[in-house]
Design a protein around this motif. Structure first.
Motif, PDB file in Angstrom:
ATOM      1  N   LEU A   2      22.478  72.290-108.827  1.00  0.00           N
ATOM      2  CA  LEU A   2      22.978  70.141-108.712  1.00  0.00           C
ATOM      3  C   LEU A   2      24.119  70.745-109.795  1.00  0.00           C
ATOM      4  CD1 LEU A   2      22.041  67.340-108.089  1.00  0.00           C
ATOM      5  CD2 LEU A   2      21.853  66.829-111.022  1.00  0.00           C
ATOM      6  N   PHE A   3      24.195  71.151-110.767  1.00  0.00           N
ATOM      7  CA  PHE A   3      25.762  71.227-111.103  1.00  0.00           C
ATOM      8  C   PHE A   3      26.873  72.193-110.285  1.00  0.00           C
ATOM      9  CE2 PHE A   3      28.572  74.248-114.021  1.00  0.00           C
ATOM     10  CZ  PHE A   3      29.247  72.886-114.394  1.00  0.00           C
ATOM     11  N   ASP A   4      26.300  73.312-109.672  1.00  0.00           N
ATOM     12  CA  ASP A   4      26.427  74.341-108.879  1.00  0.00           C
ATOM     13  C   ASP A   4      27.084  72.921-107.699  1.00  0.00           C
ATOM     14  OD1 ASP A   4      27.479  76.847-107.275  1.00  0.00           O
ATOM     15  OD2 ASP A   4      26.659  76.055-105.550  1.00  0.00           O
ATOM     16  N   ARG A   5      26.702  72.085-107.292  1.00  0.00           N
ATOM     17  CA  ARG A   5      26.843  70.774-106.475  1.00  0.00           C
ATOM     18  C   ARG A   5      28.474  69.941-107.253  1.00  0.00           C
ATOM     19  NH1 ARG A   5      25.909  67.761-101.507  1.00  0.00           N
ATOM     20  NH2 ARG A   5      24.091  69.576-101.120  1.00  0.00           N
ATOM     21  N   PHE A   6      27.430  69.933-108.070  1.00  0.00           N
ATOM     22  CA  PHE A   6      28.766  68.638-108.338  1.00  0.00           C
ATOM     23  C   PHE A   6      30.489  69.466-108.519  1.00  0.00           C
ATOM     24  CE2 PHE A   6      26.955  65.763-111.979  1.00  0.00           C
ATOM     25  CZ  PHE A   6      25.962  65.853-110.950  1.00  0.00           C
ATOM     26  N   THR A   7      30.236  71.438-109.253  1.00  0.00           N
ATOM     27  CA  THR A   7      31.989  71.966-109.174  1.00  0.00           C
ATOM     28  C   THR A   7      31.807  71.465-107.961  1.00  0.00           C
ATOM     29  OG1 THR A   7      30.088  73.988-108.704  1.00  0.00           O
ATOM     30  CG2 THR A   7      30.921  73.473-111.104  1.00  0.00           C
TER      31      THR A   7
END
Length: 323
Positions: free
Chosen positions: A125-130
């Motif tokens: 999710l964080f990867d996508r956020f970034t």
């Protein structure tokens, strides 16, 4: 720490709504996004709510790509589980090409565990956020995330430095292997493939993107905890704020959702409101350093755009500084 909207020189581009499940984060995030869009900013609302309630709220069928959902407003719904599997697969592909055959079985074991590890969906999710964060200010002025990773996950922000070290370690190992292979190849008169460097540059790009996101979350983000006037959400919010402050993520207004209106009839309701008011007094005291937005309970569930527009009109937090 008192709230301070001038906590950074850059404008606030990212609004993250977080808190326990079932406190109404998605609805408040959607209303907040509408409010920003109404002020004339190009706003992207990102939902990770598996119930797809944002589609219903906005009356627009949403998917994994940004879809227009009104004037100045775009929205998308992400499936974190699917993202997690893709994320680990992409790491596996990168790593498989980059490490020597001998290490592969260990790597695969490690990554299999990684898919099941509690942090992986959040990392994905964080990867996508970034990736999404890189779209502001180019494609969008502001991005609202309806279910932000918790403060705990935002400590994954230390991941870039770990990832960086890991990538460089891998690079060192690669270089050694490449030198040996190069020797054998030149002896055999075969030209060397260049794909190894492609893999490393992809890993380096990821590490850089994470590092950039960490910087921007410190400077251009506000995290909005959402709670109810009840015991567990209060304690949860105290923990969340501690984690956010430790991670250096600025805390914006706290939303106290679903407050029962006073003066509505029966003894039961009067008791309910009295208990809520005790909790509310405690919330005002314990979170005195933060701006609070107190949101009244609707008699009915909020379904559809009209009610959402009404809610957006009620969210009178501190004025949002125009970009």
């Amino acid at each position: 720490m008192a709230i301070n909207h001038a906590h950074h020189d850059e404008p606030t581009r990212f609004f993250l709504f977080g808190g326990k499940g079932g406190v109404g984060k998605t609805t408040l995030a959607a209303a907040h996004a509408l409010r920003l869009a109404a002020a004339g900013d190009r706003v992207l609302l990102v939902s990770t709510d598996p119930a797809h309630s944002v589609s219903d709220l906005l009356g627009t069928k949403l998917g994994a790509e940004a879809t227009a959902a009104g004037e100045n407003l775009w929205a998308m719904e992400i499936d974190p589980t699917a993202d997690a599997e893709q994320y680990v697969d992409s790491i596996r592909e990168d790593a498989r090409e980059a490490v020597s055959k001998a290490v592969l079985p260990a790597l695969d074991r490690h990554l299999k565990l990684a898919v099941q590890a509690p942090g992986t969906a959040e990392s994905a999710l964080f990867d996508r956020f970034t990736r999404l964060m890189d779209m502001a200010p180019g494609d969008y002025d502001r991005i609202v995330f309806d279910t932000a990773p918790t403060g705990h996950t935002l400590r994954l922000l230390t991941l870039p430095s770990m990832l960086g070290a890991w990538v460089e370690g891998l690079a060192g190992q690669r270089a050694k292997v490449n030198r040996l292979q190069g020797m054998w190849r030149s002896m055999a008169g075969v030209s060397a493939p260049d794909r190894d460097d492609r893999v490393l540059s992809r890993l380096r790009q990821r590490a850089d993107r994470f590092a950039r996101a960490r910087q921007r979350l410190h400077r251009e983000a506000l995290f909005h905890p959402v709670m109810l006037a009840e015991r567990l959400p209060i304690e949860e919010t105290v923990r969340l704020i501690a984690q956010l402050e430790e991670a250096g993520i600025p805390v914006g207004e706290l939303f106290v959702n679903r407050l029962w209106p006073a003066g509505t009839g029966s003894d039961f309701v009067a008791e309910r409101v009295a208990q809520q008011n005790e909790y509310l007094a405690e919330i005002r005291e314990r979170f005195a350093d933060y701006a609070l937005v107190e949101v009244a309970q609707n008699a009915r569930d909020i379904v559809g755009r009209e009610q959402l527009d009404q809610l957006a009109g009620q969210l009178t937090g501190p004025a949002i500084v125009p970009l």
